[in-house]
Design a protein around this motif. Sequence first.
Motif, PDB file in Angstrom:
ATOM      1  N   ALA A  56       0.819  -1.209   0.000  1.00 20.87           N
ATOM      2  CA  ALA A  56       0.000   0.000   0.000  1.00 20.87           C
ATOM      3  C   ALA A  56       0.853   1.260   0.000  1.00 20.87           C
ATOM      4  CB  ALA A  56      -0.941   0.003   1.195  1.00 20.87           C
ATOM      5  N   GLY A  57       2.136   1.119   0.298  1.00 21.16           N
ATOM      6  CA  GLY A  57       3.045   2.254   0.258  1.00 21.16           C
ATOM      7  C   GLY A  57       2.808   3.293   1.336  1.00 21.16           C
ATOM      8  N   VAL A  58       2.262   2.875   2.498  1.00 24.87           N
ATOM      9  CA  VAL A  58       1.920   3.847   3.540  1.00 24.87           C
ATOM     10  C   VAL A  58       3.120   4.228   4.401  1.00 24.87           C
ATOM     11  CG1 VAL A  58      -0.498   3.188   3.613  1.00 24.87           C
ATOM     12  CG2 VAL A  58       1.142   1.994   5.081  1.00 24.87           C
ATOM     13  N   LEU A  59       4.164   3.371   4.389  1.00 28.27           N
ATOM     14  CA  LEU A  59       5.383   3.621   5.160  1.00 28.27           C
ATOM     15  C   LEU A  59       6.554   3.032   4.408  1.00 28.27           C
ATOM     16  CD1 LEU A  59       4.521   2.568   8.850  1.00 28.27           C
ATOM     17  CD2 LEU A  59       4.692   4.901   7.981  1.00 28.27           C
ATOM     18  N   ASP A  60       7.753   3.411   4.814  1.00 24.59           N
ATOM     19  CA  ASP A  60       8.952   2.712   4.378  1.00 24.59           C
ATOM     20  C   ASP A  60       8.755   1.223   4.694  1.00 24.59           C
ATOM     21  OD1 ASP A  60      11.422   1.471   4.207  1.00 24.59           O
ATOM     22  OD2 ASP A  60      12.502   3.017   5.311  1.00 24.59           O
ATOM     23  N   PRO A  61       8.889   0.325   3.725  1.00 23.18           N
ATOM     24  CA  PRO A  61       8.628  -1.095   3.976  1.00 23.18           C
ATOM     25  C   PRO A  61       9.437  -1.675   5.133  1.00 23.18           C
ATOM     26  CG  PRO A  61       8.820  -0.706   1.630  1.00 23.18           C
ATOM     27  CD  PRO A  61       9.200   0.583   2.297  1.00 23.18           C
ATOM     28  N   GLU A  62      10.614  -1.135   5.407  1.00 21.96           N
ATOM     29  CA  GLU A  62      11.442  -1.649   6.497  1.00 21.96           C
ATOM     30  C   GLU A  62      10.837  -1.362   7.867  1.00 21.96           C
ATOM     31  OE1 GLU A  62      14.140  -3.566   6.181  1.00 21.96           O
ATOM     32  OE2 GLU A  62      13.607  -3.565   4.055  1.00 21.96           O
ATOM     33  N   ARG A  63       9.890  -0.443   7.901  1.00 25.88           N
ATOM     34  CA  ARG A  63       9.252  -0.102   9.180  1.00 25.88           C
ATOM     35  C   ARG A  63       8.016  -0.956   9.451  1.00 25.88           C
ATOM     36  NH1 ARG A  63       9.713   6.257  10.644  1.00 25.88           N
ATOM     37  NH2 ARG A  63      11.810   6.624   9.847  1.00 25.88           N
ATOM     38  N   ILE A  64       7.745  -1.926   8.584  1.00 22.26           N
ATOM     39  CA  ILE A  64       6.594  -2.814   8.738  1.00 22.26           C
ATOM     40  C   ILE A  64       7.118  -4.239   8.877  1.00 22.26           C
ATOM     41  CG2 ILE A  64       4.464  -3.664   7.689  1.00 22.26           C
ATOM     42  CD1 ILE A  64       4.448  -1.012   6.035  1.00 22.26           C
ATOM     43  N   ARG A  65       6.923  -4.839  10.037  1.00 21.79           N
ATOM     44  CA  ARG A  65       7.471  -6.162  10.313  1.00 21.79           C
ATOM     45  C   ARG A  65       6.370  -7.099  10.775  1.00 21.79           C
ATOM     46  NH1 ARG A  65      13.266  -4.465  13.182  1.00 21.79           N
ATOM     47  NH2 ARG A  65      13.998  -3.253  11.388  1.00 21.79           N
ATOM     48  N   ALA A  66       6.568  -8.386  10.512  1.00 22.74           N
ATOM     49  CA  ALA A  66       5.543  -9.387  10.804  1.00 22.74           C
ATOM     50  C   ALA A  66       6.008 -10.339  11.896  1.00 22.74           C
ATOM     51  CB  ALA A  66       5.208 -10.173   9.539  1.00 22.74           C
ATOM     52  N   VAL A  67       5.077 -10.704  12.755  1.00 25.05           N
ATOM     53  CA  VAL A  67       5.275 -11.777  13.736  1.00 25.05           C
ATOM     54  C   VAL A  67       4.325 -12.908  13.360  1.00 25.05           C
ATOM     55  CG1 VAL A  67       4.945 -12.469  16.144  1.00 25.05           C
ATOM     56  CG2 VAL A  67       6.009 -10.258  15.615  1.00 25.05           C
ATOM     57  N   GLU A  68       4.865 -14.110  13.176  1.00 23.43           N
ATOM     58  CA  GLU A  68       4.031 -15.289  12.933  1.00 23.43           C
ATOM     59  C   GLU A  68       3.901 -16.025  14.262  1.00 23.43           C
ATOM     60  OE1 GLU A  68       4.995 -17.587   9.426  1.00 23.43           O
ATOM     61  OE2 GLU A  68       5.881 -15.813   8.469  1.00 23.43           O
ATOM     62  N   THR A  69       2.707 -15.975  14.835  1.00 21.47           N
ATOM     63  CA  THR A  69       2.525 -16.433  16.209  1.00 21.47           C
ATOM     64  C   THR A  69       2.557 -17.953  16.352  1.00 21.47           C
ATOM     65  OG1 THR A  69       0.113 -16.481  16.024  1.00 21.47           O
ATOM     66  CG2 THR A  69       1.135 -14.393  16.671  1.00 21.47           C
ATOM     67  N   GLY A  70       2.074 -18.669  15.332  1.00 21.55           N
ATOM     68  CA  GLY A  70       2.030 -20.126  15.416  1.00 21.55           C
ATOM     69  C   GLY A  70       1.009 -20.650  16.407  1.00 21.55           C
ATOM     70  N   ALA A  71       0.177 -19.768  16.934  1.00 19.77           N
ATOM     71  CA  ALA A  71      -0.797 -20.170  17.952  1.00 19.77           C
ATOM     72  C   ALA A  71      -1.964 -19.201  17.925  1.00 19.77           C
ATOM     73  CB  ALA A  71      -0.138 -20.194  19.331  1.00 19.77           C
ATOM     74  N   CYS A  72      -2.902 -19.414  18.825  1.00 21.02           N
ATOM     75  CA  CYS A  72      -4.082 -18.552  18.920  1.00 21.02           C
ATOM     76  C   CYS A  72      -3.651 -17.092  18.980  1.00 21.02           C
ATOM     77  CB  CYS A  72      -4.864 -18.931  20.165  1.00 21.02           C
ATOM     78  SG  CYS A  72      -6.398 -18.026  20.360  1.00 21.02           S
ATOM     79  N   PRO A  73      -4.268 -16.216  18.203  1.00 23.08           N
ATOM     80  CA  PRO A  73      -3.793 -14.833  18.123  1.00 23.08           C
ATOM     81  C   PRO A  73      -3.677 -14.118  19.455  1.00 23.08           C
ATOM     82  CG  PRO A  73      -5.345 -15.257  16.360  1.00 23.08           C
ATOM     83  CD  PRO A  73      -5.365 -16.472  17.240  1.00 23.08           C
ATOM     84  N   HIS A  74      -4.679 -14.328  20.349  1.00 29.04           N
ATOM     85  CA  HIS A  74      -4.612 -13.551  21.589  1.00 29.04           C
ATOM     86  C   HIS A  74      -3.485 -14.011  22.506  1.00 29.04           C
ATOM     87  CE1 HIS A  74      -7.682 -16.665  23.042  1.00 29.04           C
ATOM     88  NE2 HIS A  74      -6.691 -16.793  23.898  1.00 29.04           N
ATOM     89  N   THR A  75      -2.980 -15.235  22.296  1.00 28.79           N
ATOM     90  CA  THR A  75      -1.883 -15.708  23.128  1.00 28.79           C
ATOM     91  C   THR A  75      -0.673 -14.792  23.007  1.00 28.79           C
ATOM     92  OG1 THR A  75      -2.623 -18.001  22.911  1.00 28.79           O
ATOM     93  CG2 THR A  75      -0.330 -17.651  23.564  1.00 28.79           C
TER      94      THR A  75
END
Length: 250
Positions: A56-75
């Motif tokens: 979407a180009g809303v920020l420098d891509p390096e400032r957007i990072r992902a966490v893959e939780t591997g479990a229930c989201p609220h955990t």
Amino acid sequence: MPETIRSLRLGVAGPVGTGKSSLIATICRALADDLRIGVITNDIYTDEDARFLRSAGVLDPERIRAVETGACPHTAIRDDITANLLAVEDLERDFAPLDLVLVESGGDNLTATFSPALIDAQLFVLDVAGGGDVARKGGPGIARADLLIVNKTDLAPYVGVDVPQMVADAVEARDGAPVLALSRTDAASVAELRTWLLDMLAHHRAGTHVPQDPGPMAPHFHADEDGGYVHSHDHDQDHEHTHAGTPATA
């Protein structure tokens, strides 16, 4: 009180499909010229939300990072926040100083809340396409977030939802705490959101905002061969499983 130099960490939670990622994009567009922003997204097995925001180009891509939780989201946002806390701290260190870090929960249900050890304030997002009755159902996310957003109000005519009534139900469910009816296509509502965010940031910097513990998940029902039981996550009490047909005591 002395001003803090750490970023305002803002959690964004809500059910699947309510528009959390598009809301974050809207926030970035509204504030990127004035604030230094970073984003952490959460999903169980994918970084799709982070890729959406980068594209979407809303920020420098390096400032957007992902966490893959591997479990229930609220955990990963309430029970074991380690992965998210490390991601936020790494982002703050790599791009210091940041003014605002947005932490998006994976899509969850009405019980989703962030630990105050991870975030300073939290938004909870509903959308009109989910039904006008959702707001009055309550739950920790609706009741205890710093701001409840009724999103996608431009869709209301197509799904038969009375937005003022939905907002009124939400205000009642929150005992008068703030509710914002929002559409990314409605400049006035986006301006209201921007004002709220800047006010929250000012309170954070001045040391006058105290992160609230949203408390445990609401008691909820688990079915089993005996009929089922009500399960409470209230850590201040002994955990009790009350089977169907008897009152819940926890």
